[in-house]
Write a protein that holds these residues in place. Structure first.
Motif, PDB file in Angstrom:
ATOM      1  N   THR A   6      49.744  44.953  50.502  1.00  0.00           N
ATOM      2  CA  THR A   6      48.429  45.609  50.365  1.00  0.00           C
ATOM      3  C   THR A   6      47.360  44.580  49.996  1.00  0.00           C
ATOM      4  O   THR A   6      46.268  44.614  50.552  1.00  0.00           O
ATOM      5  CB  THR A   6      48.396  46.763  49.336  1.00  0.00           C
ATOM      6  N   THR A   7      47.678  43.658  49.097  1.00  0.00           N
ATOM      7  CA  THR A   7      46.666  42.661  48.720  1.00  0.00           C
ATOM      8  C   THR A   7      46.308  41.785  49.920  1.00  0.00           C
ATOM      9  O   THR A   7      45.132  41.534  50.191  1.00  0.00           O
ATOM     10  CB  THR A   7      47.178  41.771  47.569  1.00  0.00           C
ATOM     11  N   GLU A  45      44.292  43.794  52.675  1.00  0.00           N
ATOM     12  CA  GLU A  45      42.894  44.021  52.284  1.00  0.00           C
ATOM     13  C   GLU A  45      42.081  42.729  52.381  1.00  0.00           C
ATOM     14  O   GLU A  45      40.945  42.733  52.863  1.00  0.00           O
ATOM     15  CB  GLU A  45      42.829  44.508  50.827  1.00  0.00           C
ATOM     16  N   SER A 102      39.223  43.289  55.059  1.00  0.00           N
ATOM     17  CA  SER A 102      37.854  43.389  54.553  1.00  0.00           C
ATOM     18  C   SER A 102      37.620  42.328  53.487  1.00  0.00           C
ATOM     19  O   SER A 102      37.582  42.621  52.295  1.00  0.00           O
ATOM     20  CB  SER A 102      37.576  44.792  54.014  1.00  0.00           C
TER      21      SER A 102
END
Ligand code: ADP
Ligand code: MG
Length: 394
Positions: free
Chosen positions: A176-177, A180, A184
């Protein structure tokens, strides 16, 4: 979204095969030199302990050719005993009646660590018959081994194809890190790339030219780029096969209006027997070897890094194992730690450089994968992740 260990229900008494990455540096006497990877695997193990599952841990260590006592996981079992609140058992086999018997006798919430899975060549061959026998040991498969998620092996990829499955908490945090940060990014997004291998990082650099604003190149790989821009580098390490690629990257960067920064001075040595002491030079003569970035380069790189809102760093900026050439890497590590930018560091050598500088607590994500981190950023996915079930949408 992939199913995570938190989506699993009724875990009490179930045998969970948990693939972890305990591939830690260890000396010949069995002393573990860095426990980071073990510590990072603890949250998933502890979560499963709380849920009263029976946890069977599977990991590899190094690249042994058959059984090799120096690559045994036994020293890791000792660390787990210290770190975990419930009993930890060890099995010197990974298959067969003895292991089955050991699992049968496990209390709920206890942990069994199996011996190094790479003692069996079937692991890296992704032998599905081998995977099937291992699958029989448990009911659920959880993969938390982010560091090897780019490799299709029997207990990373194979088991996921055979059993109900999920990812662990470390794997979830890493992906997830990273996703992301790539999808973005906070801008300006500055990437620092160093280290030795240009070849392994080619596609990665191409991807970065898409998503990052500035690319800072240091370490041995910078010399291939300097040659590509027509600058002499003396005897410094150059990957001759990749000069053409480096030239392409420089033109693509120009077209896309992206900045690439290269070293402007160097810490080097001259290959004459009596003058072995390192010195700083902007120009590299034919008999000079550059092993670190010089003070002007450090200043240039620092200025760019202070403007960043997001920083990704992979690969040391010099031959940092030798302390005469460690200044550049250490200065960059400290600058990144000090900056208010969101910071991600990946790669075995870069992580140990961050630790040497004593700033690991100031980095937002210390990614446990080297190759896996680069592959995930490049592709937005990994083979071992693709075979995990999606979350069920209600
Ligand atoms: P990582 O493990 O962080 O991905 P790499 O494995 O690609 O990084 O590269 C690390 C290696 O690069 C280190 O062993 C370091 O000594 C070497 N290196 C970096 N810069 C230089 C240089 N200028 N000359 C020789 N070796 C270098
Ligand atoms: Mg390395």
């Amino acid at each position: 979204m992939k199913r995570t260990v938190k989506d699993l229900v009724n875990l009490e008494g179930k045998v969970v095969l948990l693939r972890v990455d305990f591939n830690v540096p260890i000396d010949d006497g069995g002393k573990i030199l860095d426990t980071t990877r073990i510590i990072q695997a603890l949250p998933t193990i502890k979560y499963l302990i709380e849920k009263k599952a029976k946890i069977v841990l599977i990991s590899h260590l190094g690249r042994p050719d058959g059984y090799d006592i120096r690559k045994s996981l036994w020293p890791i079992a000792m660390i787990l005993m210290r770190e975990l609140p419930t009993p930890v058992y060890f099995s010197n086999k990974v298959l067969g009646k003895e292991v089955e018997e050991q699992i049968k006798q496990m209390e709920n919430g206890s942990v069994l660590l199996l011996e190094n899975i790479r003692f069996y060549k079937e692991e890296i061959e992704c032998d599905m018959n081998f995977a099937k026998q291992i699958a029989l040991l448990g009911q659920i498969f959880v993969n938390d081994a982010f560091g090897v998620a780019h490799r299709e092996h029997a207990t990373t990829y194979g088991l996921a194809r055979l059993m109900p499955n999920a990812i662990g908490l470390l794997m979830e945090k890493e992906i997830t890190t990273l996703s992301e940060a790539i999808q973005s990014p906070r801008r300006p997004f500055v990437v620092v790339l160093g280290g030795a291998k240009v070849k392994g990082k080619i596609k990665f650099i191409l991807k970065l030219l898409d998503v990052a604003d500035t690319l800072i190149l240091g370490g041995a790989m910078a010399y291939t780029f300097l040659v590509a821009s027509g600058i002499s580098v003396g005897e410094s390490i150059v990957d001759d096969d990749d000069v053409g690629f480096a030239r392409d990257m420089l033109s693509i960067a120009k077209l896309k209006n992206k900045k690439i920064l290269l070293p402007i001075d160097h810490v080097c040595i001259r290959e004459t027997p009596k003058k072995k002491r390192p010195f700083v030079s902007e120009k590299l003569d034919d008999d000079m070897f550059a092993f670190d970035i010089g003070p002007k380069t450090i200043k240039l790189f620092k200025e760019e890094l202070t403007k960043a809102k997001q920083i990704l760093w992979n690969g040391p900026l010099g031959k940092y194992e030798d302390k005469r050439f460690a200044k550049g890497t250490s200065a960059i590590a400290k600058t990144i730690a000090k900056s208010s930018a969101f910071s991600i560091v990946g790669g075995g050598d870069s992580i140990s450089a961050v630790k040497k500088a004593g700033v690991e607590k100031k980095i937002n994500l210390i990614s446990t994968g080297g190759g896996a981190t680069l592959k995930y950023i490049e592709k937005g996915s990994l083979p071992c992740l693709d075979v995990i079930q999606e979350k069920i949408k209600i």
